[in-house]
Design an enzyme around this catalytic site. Structure first.
Site, short mmCIF file in Angstrom:
data_model
loop_
_atom_site.label_atom_id
_atom_site.label_comp_id
_atom_site.label_asym_id
_atom_site.label_seq_id
_atom_site.Cartn_x
_atom_site.Cartn_y
_atom_site.Cartn_z
NE ARG A 88 23.30 28.91 78.93
CZ ARG A 88 23.62 29.21 80.10
NH1 ARG A 88 24.79 29.31 80.35
NH2 ARG A 88 22.37 29.20 80.95
NE ARG A 160 18.27 31.24 88.93
CZ ARG A 160 19.58 30.47 88.11
NH1 ARG A 160 20.55 30.02 88.76
NH2 ARG A 160 19.36 30.28 86.77
NE ARG A 171 17.19 28.05 82.92
CZ ARG A 171 17.71 28.00 84.13
NH1 ARG A 171 16.78 27.70 84.96
NH2 ARG A 171 18.83 27.79 84.44
P1 AMP Z 1 22.57 30.15 84.54
O1 AMP Z 1 22.82 30.82 85.84
O2 AMP Z 1 23.64 29.67 84.02
O3 AMP Z 1 21.66 29.03 84.52
O4 AMP Z 1 21.87 31.32 83.34
C1 AMP Z 1 20.62 31.87 83.74
C2 AMP Z 1 20.13 32.60 82.45
O5 AMP Z 1 21.30 33.73 82.14
C3 AMP Z 1 20.06 31.85 81.38
O6 AMP Z 1 18.93 31.24 81.22
C4 AMP Z 1 20.33 32.88 80.17
O7 AMP Z 1 19.04 33.71 80.15
C5 AMP Z 1 21.37 33.78 80.63
N1 AMP Z 1 22.72 33.63 80.36
C6 AMP Z 1 23.66 32.82 81.30
N2 AMP Z 1 24.90 32.55 80.24
C7 AMP Z 1 24.74 33.00 79.30
C8 AMP Z 1 25.23 33.10 78.01
N3 AMP Z 1 26.40 32.64 77.81
N4 AMP Z 1 24.69 33.64 77.01
C9 AMP Z 1 23.36 33.99 76.85
N5 AMP Z 1 22.48 33.93 78.08
C10 AMP Z 1 23.08 33.59 79.22
#
Ligand code: AMP
Length: 216
Positions: A88, A160, A171
């Site tokens: 990320r 969610r 985000r």
């Molecule tokens: P996602 O399902 O990829 O949209 O991720 C949902 C949430 O998980 C994000 O808003 C972050 O809080 C956390 N997250 C996911 N991937 C990462 C990452 N590589 N580094 C830090 N936090 C993450």
């Protein structure tokens, strides 16, 4: 084949990830999913992760990087994998390089699914997911056959907590501040491919599969 899928939250990454993984028979590794599983387990680690996720903030690297390293050691990753949601930021991109170097491996393709901002909020607000099997839907563009129920396992779909409008905007800001710099990192390595993400699910998948199939 080792692939990274990048793109704004709500840009259709999850849907494309599933299609690519089925096409190439490789595991889909989503840090968001790994975290949601940890939260469900109710461990102290899961509780800490949940505090960050609920606010739409990034989970600290000390937790994220070690969980990814652990996952990449599993046998199913030997023939390749697709990373979704990781790296990320630049620190995570460099950490991933080190993890792979230790195994004498490297990333083959980085795909950036590029979606105009105005489309993203609409996509995220309408997103509904199955808390049991992870299947994802959209109330307008990809609705389930029975309203509110997962087509695959019949479980009630959820919106969610981090898919609410104020959290989405946070985000998106975090995304552009942290993820954008890693594009240069992969561009310099010559493995970044920009994919136009405002077409249909099939259009986007065709752009990606043409590239991977040409290099199989
Ligand atoms: P996602 O399902 O990829 O949209 O991720 C949902 C949430 O998980 C994000 O808003 C972050 O809080 C956390 N997250 C996911 N991937 C990462 C990452 N590589 N580094 C830090 N936090 C993450």
């Amino acid at each position: 084949m080792r692939i990274i899928l990048l793109g704004t939250p709500g840009g259709g990454k999850g849907t494309q990830a599933k299609l690519i993984c089925d096409h190439l028979s490789i595991p889909h590794i989503s840090t968001g999913d790994i975290f949601r599983t940890k939260i469900k387990e109710g461990s102290p680690e899961g509780k800490e992760i949940s505090e960050y996720m609920q606010k739409g903030q990034l989970v600290p690297d000390r937790l994220t990087i070690s969980l990814v390293e652990e996952r990449l050691k599993k046998d199913d990753c030997q023939k390749g994998f697709l990373l979704d949601g990781f790296p990320r930021d630049e620190n995570q991109a460099k950490a991933l390089d080190l993890i792979l170097k230790k195994k004498e491996e490297h990333i083959d393709f980085v795909f950036l699914i590029d979606v105009p901002k105005e489309i993203i909020v609409d996509r995220i607000l309408g997103r509904r997911v199955c808390p049991k099997c992870g299947e994802s839907y959209h109330i307008k563009y990809n609705p389930p056959k029975i309203e509110g129920k997962c087509d695959v396992c019949g479980t009630a779909l959820i919106h969610r907590a981090d898919d609410q409008e104020d959290i989405i905007l946070d985000r998106l800001t975090i995304y552009s501040q942290t993820t954008a710099p890693i594009l240069d990192f992969y561009q310099e390595k010559g493995i970044l491919h920009k994919i136009q993400g405002d077409g249909s699910i099939q259009d986007i998948f065709s752009q990606i599969s043409e590239i991977v199939d040409a290099n199989k």
